[in-house]
Design an enzyme around this catalytic site. Structure first.
Site, mmCIF file in Angstrom:
data_model
loop_
_atom_site.group_PDB
_atom_site.id
_atom_site.type_symbol
_atom_site.label_atom_id
_atom_site.label_comp_id
_atom_site.label_asym_id
_atom_site.label_seq_id
_atom_site.Cartn_x
_atom_site.Cartn_y
_atom_site.Cartn_z
ATOM 1 N N ALA A 9 0.826 -1.163 0.164
ATOM 2 C CA ALA A 9 0.144 -0.075 -0.051
ATOM 3 C C ALA A 9 0.893 1.300 -0.212
ATOM 4 O O ALA A 9 0.749 2.135 -0.912
ATOM 5 C CB ALA A 9 -0.866 -0.067 1.360
ATOM 6 N N GLN A 16 3.878 -13.396 -1.635
ATOM 7 C CA GLN A 16 4.616 -12.186 -1.214
ATOM 8 C C GLN A 16 5.519 -12.527 0.118
ATOM 9 O O GLN A 16 6.144 -12.198 0.141
ATOM 10 C CB GLN A 16 3.638 -11.001 -0.897
ATOM 11 C CG GLN A 16 2.899 -10.267 -2.243
ATOM 12 C CD GLN A 16 1.652 -10.777 -2.585
ATOM 13 O OE1 GLN A 16 1.317 -11.981 -2.189
ATOM 14 N NE2 GLN A 16 1.114 -9.983 -3.295
ATOM 15 N N ASP A 64 -4.253 -2.319 3.964
ATOM 16 C CA ASP A 64 -4.319 -1.489 2.673
ATOM 17 C C ASP A 64 -5.302 -0.461 2.958
ATOM 18 O O ASP A 64 -5.311 0.422 2.060
ATOM 19 C CB ASP A 64 -4.633 -2.404 1.555
ATOM 20 C CG ASP A 64 -3.525 -3.340 1.075
ATOM 21 O OD1 ASP A 64 -3.198 -4.259 1.802
ATOM 22 O OD2 ASP A 64 -2.906 -2.988 0.179
ATOM 23 N N ASN A 115 -6.840 -6.130 3.872
ATOM 24 C CA ASN A 115 -5.578 -6.492 3.768
ATOM 25 C C ASN A 115 -5.324 -7.694 2.698
ATOM 26 O O ASN A 115 -6.642 -8.183 2.220
ATOM 27 C CB ASN A 115 -4.892 -6.769 5.080
ATOM 28 C CG ASN A 115 -3.258 -6.842 5.011
ATOM 29 O OD1 ASN A 115 -2.618 -5.920 4.316
ATOM 30 N ND2 ASN A 115 -2.765 -7.828 5.250
ATOM 31 N N LYS A 116 -4.358 -8.160 2.571
ATOM 32 C CA LYS A 116 -3.944 -9.445 1.699
ATOM 33 C C LYS A 116 -5.037 -10.289 1.842
ATOM 34 O O LYS A 116 -5.312 -10.955 2.969
ATOM 35 C CB LYS A 116 -2.711 -9.704 1.502
ATOM 36 C CG LYS A 116 -2.124 -10.860 0.800
ATOM 37 C CD LYS A 116 -2.694 -10.861 -0.667
ATOM 38 C CE LYS A 116 -2.110 -9.578 -1.198
ATOM 39 N NZ LYS A 116 -2.780 -9.256 -2.491
HETATM 40 O O1 MRU Z 1 -1.242 -7.288 -3.535
HETATM 41 P P1 MRU Z 1 -0.175 -6.759 -2.578
HETATM 42 O O2 MRU Z 1 1.073 -7.202 -2.474
HETATM 43 O O3 MRU Z 1 0.280 -5.037 -2.903
HETATM 44 O O4 MRU Z 1 -0.943 -6.729 -1.239
HETATM 45 C C1 MRU Z 1 0.062 -6.018 -0.166
HETATM 46 C C2 MRU Z 1 -0.587 -6.201 1.133
HETATM 47 O O5 MRU Z 1 -1.692 -6.585 1.319
HETATM 48 C C3 MRU Z 1 0.009 -5.713 2.203
HETATM 49 O O6 MRU Z 1 -0.201 -6.499 3.414
HETATM 50 C C4 MRU Z 1 -0.503 -4.194 2.526
HETATM 51 O O7 MRU Z 1 -0.085 -3.605 1.306
HETATM 52 C C5 MRU Z 1 0.193 -3.483 3.650
HETATM 53 S S1 MRU Z 1 1.703 -3.106 3.229
HETATM 54 C C6 MRU Z 1 2.576 -2.007 4.178
#
Ligand code: MRU
Length: 341
Positions: A51, A199, A240, A250-251
């Site tokens: 994010a 990730q 996010d 969040n993810k």
């Molecule tokens: O799809 P992504 O890799 O952008 O998703 C990222 C996440 O869900 C992270 O946990 C979130 O952005 C927090 S990052 C500080």
């Protein structure tokens, strides 16, 4: 002092330079952009993700977009500004940091309407650098507040990547771990691999190992087993978008962990900077959830693993209701969550 061995995103010689996260951990390679549309595509394709990091990259993207064009007058300049911002906004819908950064860029460009275009572009670059620098500071503060929650010897579970690769600093969810380690505490971190695009496996383990943290990778479906076996003391993930009632996107898979954490009476923490709070939305059901290409589900690391005709559903995020969150670690301090136990 936490030393990072890479730079997630930077403004360098009138270009945006990013670490290509799709190649990690096998290859450390950087990409340079002088075209905002190509940078927008890189955000869409997760070459840069997380994010706060996409907010920073998009802010630099506005500078690129405005430097690329030529304008007869103020009206043309502002038309172009709208078009650049709307391209960058269309890349990823869920993380609010993207919209927060782009709205901030637009605001300063409009505040400078009386100035010539070169001065307006200089002001835009100044703002993008400021957004980047502020994020660095917020990460550090999240780390300092969050480290207070971590006892010596504690075992933490995390999901996705909310480290330096996802931000302009040392991360959000990973920042407390880095600071606790620097304070001399012994920390063990279990990392969910985070299907579909890994990730956790590819990025979080890579970062944690670089900081000398005891790191154990698990498949997503192993988390419940570890909690049942009392192998986890707390869970920390990023966020996010956190809305007014403290529901948080969040993810995908974060909600699973929050439900499991409540069942097993394990504290569930989110870590996020002020830029991840969306005060314009009341509750989590109003958050737009990004859906990704079916290929991310049908294929594993470049190889097809599902039958050709199978239907696919691929939401990239989920929403954890506020009543499953123990606390939110922010740059301004720790906000008590609504979980009651
Ligand atoms: O799809 P992504 O890799 O952008 O998703 C990222 C996440 O869900 C992270 O946990 C979130 O952005 C927090 S990052 C500080």
């Amino acid at each position: 002092m936490i030393k990072l061995k890479f730079k997630t995103v930077e403004w360098s010689k009138n270009k945006v330079r990013i670490l290509d996260q799709t190649k990690l951990p096998l290859k450390v390679s950087y990409l340079e952009y002088d075209d905002y549309k190509k940078l927008a595509m890189a955000i869409k394709e997760l070459k840069i993700r997380g994010a706060p990091a996409i907010g920073i990259a998009a802010a630099y993207g506005v500078v690129l977009g405005m430097m690329q064009g030529k304008y007869a007058d103020k009206k043309e300049y502002e038309k172009r500004l709208d078009s650049v911002i709307s391209t960058l906004k269309s890349t990823r819908p869920t993380a609010v940091n993207l919209f927060w950064a782009l709205d901030r860029m637009k605001k300063v460009a409009l505040e400078y309407e009386g100035y010539d275009m070169e001065s307006r572009n200089k002001r835009l670059l100044h703002e993008a650098l400021l957004i980047h620098q502020e994020d660095k500071v917020m990460c550090r503060k999240i780390g300092e507040y969050g480290a207070k929650l971590l006892k010596n010897g504690c075992r933490v579970l995390t999901h996705c990547n909310a480290g330096a690769l996802a931000t302009g600093g040392i991360g959000t969810a990973l920042a407390p771990l880095f600071i606790a380690k620097a304070q001399g505490k012994k920390i063990k971190v279990y990392v969910d691999e985070t299907r579909p695009v890994l990730q956790g496996a590819r990025l979080t383990t890579w970062e944690l190992l670089q900081q000398g943290i005891d790191t154990v990778l698990i498949c997503d479906d192993m988390a419940a087993f570890l909690m049942q076996k009392k192998m986890i003391d707390c869970i920390i993930t990023g966020a996010d978008r956190i809305v007014r009632n403290l529901d948080a996107a969040n993810k995908i898979g974060t909600y699973n962990l929050a439900v499991l954490a409540k069942f097993h009476k394990i504290p569930f923490y989110l870590a996020a900077p002020s830029s991840s709070f969306d005060h314009s939305v009341e509750s989590g059901d109003k958050i737009k959830i990004e859906e990704r290409s079916p290929k991310e589900v049908t294929n594993f690391w470049g190889r097809r693993t599902a039958p050709q005709k199978v239907k696919i559903f691929s939401p990239a995020f989920d929403v954890t209701p506020a009543n499953l969150i123990t606390a939110i670690i922010t740059d301004k301090g720790i906000i008590k969550g609504k979980r009651m136990d």
